[in-house]
Design a protein around this motif. Structure first.
Motif, PDB file in Angstrom:
ATOM      1  N   SER A 181     -12.668  -6.204   6.610  1.00 25.84           N
ATOM      2  CA  SER A 181     -11.683  -7.047   7.310  1.00 25.84           C
ATOM      3  C   SER A 181     -11.361  -8.273   6.478  1.00 25.84           C
ATOM      4  O   SER A 181     -12.098  -8.611   5.532  1.00 25.84           O
ATOM      5  N   VAL A 182     -10.250  -8.908   6.840  1.00 30.97           N
ATOM      6  CA  VAL A 182      -9.824 -10.105   6.107  1.00 30.97           C
ATOM      7  C   VAL A 182      -9.236 -11.120   7.080  1.00 30.97           C
ATOM      8  O   VAL A 182      -8.588 -10.742   8.061  1.00 30.97           O
ATOM      9  N   HIS A 183      -9.500 -12.381   6.803  1.00 27.89           N
ATOM     10  CA  HIS A 183      -8.896 -13.472   7.580  1.00 27.89           C
ATOM     11  C   HIS A 183      -8.453 -14.538   6.581  1.00 27.89           C
ATOM     12  O   HIS A 183      -9.241 -14.995   5.763  1.00 27.89           O
ATOM     13  N   VAL A 184      -7.174 -14.902   6.651  1.00 33.43           N
ATOM     14  CA  VAL A 184      -6.639 -15.920   5.737  1.00 33.43           C
ATOM     15  C   VAL A 184      -6.472 -17.231   6.499  1.00 33.43           C
ATOM     16  O   VAL A 184      -5.817 -17.262   7.550  1.00 33.43           O
ATOM     17  N   PHE A 185      -7.075 -18.301   5.978  1.00 30.32           N
ATOM     18  CA  PHE A 185      -6.939 -19.633   6.578  1.00 30.32           C
ATOM     19  C   PHE A 185      -6.098 -20.501   5.651  1.00 30.32           C
ATOM     20  O   PHE A 185      -6.325 -20.519   4.449  1.00 30.32           O
ATOM     21  N   ARG A 186      -5.169 -21.232   6.246  1.00 24.95           N
ATOM     22  CA  ARG A 186      -4.405 -22.201   5.449  1.00 24.95           C
ATOM     23  C   ARG A 186      -5.142 -23.533   5.500  1.00 24.95           C
ATOM     24  O   ARG A 186      -5.478 -24.011   6.582  1.00 24.95           O
ATOM     25  N   ALA A 187      -5.350 -24.139   4.345  1.00 26.91           N
ATOM     26  CA  ALA A 187      -5.931 -25.490   4.322  1.00 26.91           C
ATOM     27  C   ALA A 187      -4.778 -26.496   4.447  1.00 26.91           C
ATOM     28  O   ALA A 187      -3.608 -26.094   4.540  1.00 26.91           O
ATOM     29  N   LYS A 188      -5.076 -27.768   4.446  1.00 20.10           N
ATOM     30  CA  LYS A 188      -4.000 -28.769   4.379  1.00 20.10           C
ATOM     31  C   LYS A 188      -3.247 -28.530   3.075  1.00 20.10           C
ATOM     32  O   LYS A 188      -3.871 -28.367   2.019  1.00 20.10           O
ATOM     33  N   ARG A 189      -1.924 -28.457   3.152  1.00 16.63           N
ATOM     34  CA  ARG A 189      -1.146 -28.069   1.981  1.00 16.63           C
ATOM     35  C   ARG A 189      -1.018 -29.224   0.962  1.00 16.63           C
ATOM     36  O   ARG A 189      -0.698 -30.361   1.337  1.00 16.63           O
ATOM     37  N   SER A 190      -1.247 -28.890  -0.299  1.00 16.74           N
ATOM     38  CA  SER A 190      -1.072 -29.898  -1.356  1.00 16.74           C
ATOM     39  C   SER A 190       0.398 -30.305  -1.423  1.00 16.74           C
ATOM     40  O   SER A 190       1.288 -29.451  -1.353  1.00 16.74           O
ATOM     41  N   ALA A 199       0.828  -1.207   0.000  1.00 20.03           N
ATOM     42  CA  ALA A 199       0.000   0.000   0.000  1.00 20.03           C
ATOM     43  C   ALA A 199       0.865   1.262   0.000  1.00 20.03           C
ATOM     44  O   ALA A 199       0.520   2.268  -0.631  1.00 20.03           O
ATOM     45  N   ALA A 200       2.017   1.220   0.696  1.00 18.79           N
ATOM     46  CA  ALA A 200       2.871   2.408   0.752  1.00 18.79           C
ATOM     47  C   ALA A 200       3.316   2.805  -0.660  1.00 18.79           C
ATOM     48  O   ALA A 200       3.318   3.990  -1.020  1.00 18.79           O
ATOM     49  N   GLU A 201       3.636   1.797  -1.482  1.00 19.14           N
ATOM     50  CA  GLU A 201       4.048   2.110  -2.862  1.00 19.14           C
ATOM     51  C   GLU A 201       2.854   2.529  -3.712  1.00 19.14           C
ATOM     52  O   GLU A 201       2.956   3.411  -4.568  1.00 19.14           O
ATOM     53  N   GLY A 202       1.712   1.894  -3.477  1.00 23.16           N
ATOM     54  CA  GLY A 202       0.499   2.245  -4.223  1.00 23.16           C
ATOM     55  C   GLY A 202       0.113   3.692  -3.982  1.00 23.16           C
ATOM     56  O   GLY A 202      -0.290   4.409  -4.896  1.00 23.16           O
ATOM     57  N   LEU A 250      -2.149 -13.609   7.248  1.00 21.06           N
ATOM     58  CA  LEU A 250      -1.410 -14.855   6.959  1.00 21.06           C
ATOM     59  C   LEU A 250      -0.330 -15.074   8.014  1.00 21.06           C
ATOM     60  O   LEU A 250      -0.107 -16.181   8.491  1.00 21.06           O
ATOM     61  N   LYS A 251       0.341 -13.973   8.396  1.00 19.81           N
ATOM     62  CA  LYS A 251       1.447 -14.070   9.362  1.00 19.81           C
ATOM     63  C   LYS A 251       0.946 -14.259  10.787  1.00 19.81           C
ATOM     64  O   LYS A 251       1.510 -15.021  11.550  1.00 19.81           O
ATOM     65  N   THR A 252      -0.134 -13.536  11.151  1.00 20.40           N
ATOM     66  CA  THR A 252      -0.569 -13.547  12.552  1.00 20.40           C
ATOM     67  C   THR A 252      -1.649 -14.588  12.835  1.00 20.40           C
ATOM     68  O   THR A 252      -1.890 -14.929  13.988  1.00 20.40           O
ATOM     69  N   GLY A 253      -2.329 -15.034  11.791  1.00 13.92           N
ATOM     70  CA  GLY A 253      -3.436 -15.974  11.984  1.00 13.92           C
ATOM     71  C   GLY A 253      -4.683 -15.280  12.523  1.00 13.92           C
ATOM     72  O   GLY A 253      -5.638 -15.936  12.936  1.00 13.92           O
ATOM     73  N   GLU A 254      -4.673 -13.945  12.511  1.00 13.96           N
ATOM     74  CA  GLU A 254      -5.812 -13.212  13.069  1.00 13.96           C
ATOM     75  C   GLU A 254      -6.623 -12.501  11.995  1.00 13.96           C
ATOM     76  O   GLU A 254      -6.150 -12.317  10.871  1.00 13.96           O
ATOM     77  N   THR A 255      -7.812 -12.066  12.367  1.00 15.79           N
ATOM     78  CA  THR A 255      -8.616 -11.234  11.468  1.00 15.79           C
ATOM     79  C   THR A 255      -8.007  -9.833  11.485  1.00 15.79           C
ATOM     80  O   THR A 255      -7.716  -9.301  12.563  1.00 15.79           O
ATOM     81  N   VAL A 256      -7.803  -9.256  10.328  1.00 14.07           N
ATOM     82  CA  VAL A 256      -7.165  -7.931  10.269  1.00 14.07           C
ATOM     83  C   VAL A 256      -8.146  -6.911   9.675  1.00 14.07           C
ATOM     84  O   VAL A 256      -8.734  -7.148   8.608  1.00 14.07           O
ATOM     85  N   ALA A 257      -8.306  -5.809  10.375  1.00 15.85           N
ATOM     86  CA  ALA A 257      -9.191  -4.741   9.886  1.00 15.85           C
ATOM     87  C   ALA A 257      -8.488  -3.992   8.750  1.00 15.85           C
ATOM     88  O   ALA A 257      -7.266  -3.835   8.756  1.00 15.85           O
ATOM     89  N   VAL A 271      -5.838  -3.824   1.054  1.00 16.52           N
ATOM     90  CA  VAL A 271      -6.497  -5.083   1.424  1.00 16.52           C
ATOM     91  C   VAL A 271      -5.494  -6.239   1.374  1.00 16.52           C
ATOM     92  O   VAL A 271      -5.467  -7.090   2.272  1.00 16.52           O
ATOM     93  N   THR A 272      -4.651  -6.262   0.346  1.00 13.50           N
ATOM     94  CA  THR A 272      -3.696  -7.385   0.273  1.00 13.50           C
ATOM     95  C   THR A 272      -2.623  -7.256   1.364  1.00 13.50           C
ATOM     96  O   THR A 272      -2.173  -8.257   1.902  1.00 13.50           O
ATOM     97  N   ASP A 273      -2.249  -6.022   1.717  1.00 10.50           N
ATOM     98  CA  ASP A 273      -1.344  -5.832   2.879  1.00 10.50           C
ATOM     99  C   ASP A 273      -1.959  -6.483   4.120  1.00 10.50           C
ATOM    100  O   ASP A 273      -1.293  -7.192   4.875  1.00 10.50           O
ATOM    101  N   ALA A 274      -3.266  -6.207   4.325  1.00  9.88           N
ATOM    102  CA  ALA A 274      -3.961  -6.764   5.500  1.00  9.88           C
ATOM    103  C   ALA A 274      -4.029  -8.287   5.393  1.00  9.88           C
ATOM    104  O   ALA A 274      -3.877  -8.996   6.400  1.00  9.88           O
ATOM    105  N   GLY A 275      -4.225  -8.804   4.177  1.00 11.55           N
ATOM    106  CA  GLY A 275      -4.261 -10.259   3.967  1.00 11.55           C
ATOM    107  C   GLY A 275      -2.930 -10.899   4.322  1.00 11.55           C
ATOM    108  O   GLY A 275      -2.869 -11.946   4.980  1.00 11.55           O
ATOM    109  N   VAL A 276      -1.844 -10.262   3.916  1.00 11.71           N
ATOM    110  CA  VAL A 276      -0.512 -10.808   4.218  1.00 11.71           C
ATOM    111  C   VAL A 276      -0.272 -10.771   5.730  1.00 11.71           C
ATOM    112  O   VAL A 276       0.303 -11.703   6.309  1.00 11.71           O
ATOM    113  N   LYS A 277      -0.783  -9.715   6.378  1.00 13.07           N
ATOM    114  CA  LYS A 277      -0.649  -9.623   7.836  1.00 13.07           C
ATOM    115  C   LYS A 277      -1.438 -10.753   8.517  1.00 13.07           C
ATOM    116  O   LYS A 277      -0.940 -11.399   9.449  1.00 13.07           O
TER     117      LYS A 277
END
Ligand code: ISE
Length: 333
Positions: free
Chosen positions: A190-199, A102-105, A315-322, A307-313
């Motif tokens: 808000s966004v929350h990223v869940f990892r499924a079982k990895r292929s 987002a900073a570059e955008g 992914l790292k924290t496992g939390e819902t990010v506003a 939004v993708t910055d929040a998604g990457v966050k």
């Protein structure tokens, strides 16, 4: 009058755009194409009839015969080249994402705001896909009540070797970020990223389930599976109060033989979204003549990066990010 187009990047997307501009778009002709790999630029120029192949992208922007620039170079270069086009006062269609962060955008938004004129269109081609366009129109008709949830599937056959889990969000899931804002006419809160079982066939977290909540309380879920092996598959189903709206994956013929019904799937996004790319590029050229911008703006591109910055966050924290950003009034309404 025909608009001279310069293309930065002669890779998969640059070459595809060059073919579309040369063969399927009225009111434009190819002037120059650049690539760090000069032979690749010369090959695409020879195939598409572009007048010049160069290795310096800034030479494309400076070229007096170039009236509009299409950027299809690596994601990390998008912001700088887009800003160079704004400074040269030239309309630009930049492939998604606007930037990896987002900073570059935001730098692009600020450059466009200080120039005082809308010059940037983002290459979120799904906004021009007949399936998504009809979905948006049907929802807006009000016939099915309000949208409650949006199921999205985004599968690629295989992901490039340089991809990692964050790239899957920044480069691939960014499409669902833009298209869900477009279809639902709502912002993502808000966004929350869940990892499924990895292929076993994937070299990063794949598949993932990305869940957004909109400001109107709707849920958007995206199954992101970039090593699905069997082909390219993008689907969407909108759940409304009195019905659902979805579109098929392709418009291909159906074969019935030996007790089996079969339809083919595209190997990647170019054939799947061929109509969308053609309509997008034609609409971009038309918008330069009419002076009425179409498609995603630099502001839409910037929001997608927040939004993708929040998604990457997440992914790292496992939390819902506003998702939060400061509004920039002015050009973007
Ligand atoms: C690619 O860059 C695209 O834009 C495609 O539409 C998407 O499906 C793919 O995952 C991206 O890597």
């Amino acid at each position: 009058m025909s608009i001279g187009v310069g293309i930065i990047g002669a890779g998969v997307m640059g070459a595809d755009h060059a073919r579309i501009i040369a063969g399927q778009v009225a009111g434009a002709h190819l002037v120059a194409i650049s690539d760090a790999d000069g032979a690749r630029a010369r090959g695409v120029a020879a195939e598409t009839g572009a007048k010049r192949a160069v290795d310096d992208p800034l030479a494309v922007i400076r070229d007096p015969e170039v009236g509009a620039v299409l950027i299809a170079s690596p994601d990390t270069t998008h912001a700088d080249y887009t800003i160079a086009c704004i400074e040269a006062g030239k309309p630009v269609l930049c492939e998604k994402p606007l930037a990896p962060t987002a900073a570059e955008g935001l730098r692009v938004v600020e450059a466009e705001l200080s120039g005082g004129k809308r010059l940037v269109q983002l290459g979120f081609m799904r906004r021009f896909d007949p399936g998504y366009m009809e979905m948006k129109e049907l929802l807006a008709s009000g016939r099915y009540g309000e949208a409650l949830a949006f199921h999205c599937i985004h599968r690629n056959a295989t992901a490039p070797a340089h991809f990692d889990s964050a790239a899957a969000i920044v480069n691939s899931c960014v499409h669902e970020v833009d298209i869900s804002r477009f279809v639902l006419a709502a912002e993502l809160a808000s966004v929350h990223v869940f990892r499924a079982k990895r292929s076993k066939l994937a070299h990063f977290d794949d598949p993932m389930l990305v869940v957004f909540e909109t400001g109107k309380g709707q849920l958007v879920d995206v199954e992101l599976f970039l090593n699905a092996q069997y082909g390219y598959d993008v689907k969407g189903e909108l759940i409304c109060e009195t019905g659902t709206i979805s579109f098929g994956p392709t418009l291909n013929t159906e074969i019935r033989s030996a007790g089996v019904t079969a339809t083919s799937l595209a190997p990647d996004w170019r054939p799947r979204f061929a109509a969308a790319y053609r309509i997008q590029n034609q609409s971009w050229i038309d918008s330069i003549s009419t002076g009425r911008p179409v498609g995603s703006s630099a502001w839409d591109g910037f929001i997608a990066t927040t939004v993708t910055d929040a998604g990457v966050k997440s992914l790292k924290t496992g939390e819902t990010v506003a998702i939060a950003y400061e509004k920039r009034p002015g050009l973007y309404g």
